[in-house]
Write a protein that holds these residues in place. Structure first.
Motif, PDB file in Angstrom:
ATOM      1  N   ALA A   9       0.695  -1.267   0.293  1.00  0.00           N
ATOM      2  CA  ALA A   9      -0.342   0.220   0.000  1.00  0.00           C
ATOM      3  C   ALA A   9       1.091   1.434  -0.583  1.00  0.00           C
ATOM      4  O   ALA A   9       0.302   2.023  -0.626  1.00  0.00           O
ATOM      5  CB  ALA A   9      -0.763   0.100   1.141  1.00  0.00           C
ATOM      6  N   ASP A  10       2.174   0.779   0.897  1.00  0.00           N
ATOM      7  CA  ASP A  10       2.706   2.220   0.724  1.00  0.00           C
ATOM      8  C   ASP A  10       3.412   2.685  -0.594  1.00  0.00           C
ATOM      9  O   ASP A  10       3.803   4.102  -1.161  1.00  0.00           O
ATOM     10  CB  ASP A  10       4.295   2.140   1.908  1.00  0.00           C
ATOM     11  N   LEU A  11       4.168   1.257  -1.542  1.00  0.00           N
ATOM     12  CA  LEU A  11       4.435   1.725  -2.915  1.00  0.00           C
ATOM     13  C   LEU A  11       3.492   2.259  -3.844  1.00  0.00           C
ATOM     14  O   LEU A  11       3.633   3.111  -4.474  1.00  0.00           O
ATOM     15  CB  LEU A  11       5.473   0.387  -3.099  1.00  0.00           C
ATOM     16  N   THR A  12       2.119   1.621  -3.835  1.00  0.00           N
ATOM     17  CA  THR A  12       1.784   2.084  -4.442  1.00  0.00           C
ATOM     18  C   THR A  12       0.424   3.953  -3.976  1.00  0.00           C
ATOM     19  O   THR A  12       1.127   4.316  -5.303  1.00  0.00           O
ATOM     20  CB  THR A  12      -0.319   1.148  -4.511  1.00  0.00           C
ATOM     21  N   ARG A  13       1.393   3.597  -3.184  1.00  0.00           N
ATOM     22  CA  ARG A  13       0.884   5.181  -2.944  1.00  0.00           C
ATOM     23  C   ARG A  13       1.894   6.655  -3.066  1.00  0.00           C
ATOM     24  O   ARG A  13       1.809   7.090  -3.720  1.00  0.00           O
ATOM     25  CB  ARG A  13       0.621   5.897  -1.207  1.00  0.00           C
ATOM     26  N   LEU A  14       3.452   5.846  -3.327  1.00  0.00           N
ATOM     27  CA  LEU A  14       4.599   6.351  -4.052  1.00  0.00           C
ATOM     28  C   LEU A  14       4.692   6.225  -4.665  1.00  0.00           C
ATOM     29  O   LEU A  14       4.795   7.635  -5.609  1.00  0.00           O
ATOM     30  CB  LEU A  14       5.615   5.735  -2.961  1.00  0.00           C
ATOM     31  N   GLU A  15       3.576   5.681  -5.262  1.00  0.00           N
ATOM     32  CA  GLU A  15       3.901   5.608  -6.971  1.00  0.00           C
ATOM     33  C   GLU A  15       2.729   6.410  -7.457  1.00  0.00           C
ATOM     34  O   GLU A  15       3.088   7.390  -8.313  1.00  0.00           O
ATOM     35  CB  GLU A  15       3.436   4.016  -7.961  1.00  0.00           C
ATOM     36  N   THR A  16       1.555   6.882  -6.727  1.00  0.00           N
ATOM     37  CA  THR A  16       0.476   7.689  -7.011  1.00  0.00           C
ATOM     38  C   THR A  16       1.381   9.019  -6.734  1.00  0.00           C
ATOM     39  O   THR A  16       1.102   9.815  -8.573  1.00  0.00           O
ATOM     40  CB  THR A  16      -0.268   7.412  -6.362  1.00  0.00           C
TER      41      THR A  16
END
Length: 226
Positions: A9-16
């Motif tokens: 979830a952290d990675l997805t938000r970082l990518e966003t």
């Protein structure tokens, strides 16, 4: 201090938050950030967010929403801390790799941005890794996966490469990357703990010689007794 793992979830938000900024400019993508942080976390130099955050953001425009800026900084710090903790614990990093360009989402993972960002960190830190490790013949061998995958032997001007590698050799370096990261981290930790040889500036003082402190006593009965 317990470090919370950097999760999907952290990675997805970082990518966003990060990927749109890296689309056109010098802002790092998440895969580059992880490679960059892995190098900073491995070497002898102690750095913090004041050092790495400007390099990650590059020429990114100012954030319109301060909350997004704060969230991005917090996510990057969490990623940095989790990488340091994983390396210290001897855990294998879950590499962030994207598909090679023009290969589609299911294409081969592209190691070049990750490894090139790792090498970029070496250009920024105060310590010259290869100069310090010059007498350790095995150090460059430890670094080969990062050097090869990061394009260290490629001629940037389009000329003949310094070294060329077969597809089989490159695939081998991809498989060795995780082990190489751990080996380089352990190399620098061992280097930090190595005993320092103290050298005398003057002549050796014998046990029965007069103590150089000026007490008039023999060295063995004065400073040499401690």
């Amino acid at each position: 201090m317990t470090v919370t793992a950097f999760n999907d979830a952290d990675l997805t938000r970082l990518e966003t938050l990060l990927t749109p900024l890296s689309a056109s400019g010098s802002t790092m993508r998440p895969d580059e950030v992880q490679g960059f942080f892995a190098a900073l976390s491995s070497g002898p130099d102690q750095v913090d967010a004041d050092f790495w955050l400007p390099e990650v953001l590059g020429d990114a425009p100012a954030f319109e929403n301060p909350e997004d800026e704060a969230e991005l900084a917090a996510l990057l710090q969490k990623l940095y801390d989790s990488i340091r903790a994983a390396l210290a614990a001897g855990e294998e990093l879950d590499l962030i790799l994207y598909a090679e360009e023009d290969s589609g989402e299911e294409g081969e993972p592209d190691y070049w941005p990750w490894a090139n960002a790792y090498l970029y960190a070496l250009d920024l830190v105060d310590t010259d890794w290869f100069e310090v490790a010059e007498e350790d013949e095995g150090f460059e061998s430890l670094m080969m996966p990062m050097l090869v995958l990061g394009g260290a032997f490629e001629d940037e001007d389009g000329g003949e490469d310094l070294l060329t590698f077969t597809d089989e050799e490159i695939d081998g370096y991809k498989e060795e990357l995780s082990d190489a990261l751990a080996a380089v981290y352990n190399y620098w930790r061992a280097k930090e703990q190595a005993p320092v040889t103290m050298r005398r500036d003057g002549d050796k003082v014998g046990r029965n010689d007069q103590c150089p402190c000026g007490s008039g006593k023999k060295y063995k009965a004065c400073c040499g007794a401690n």
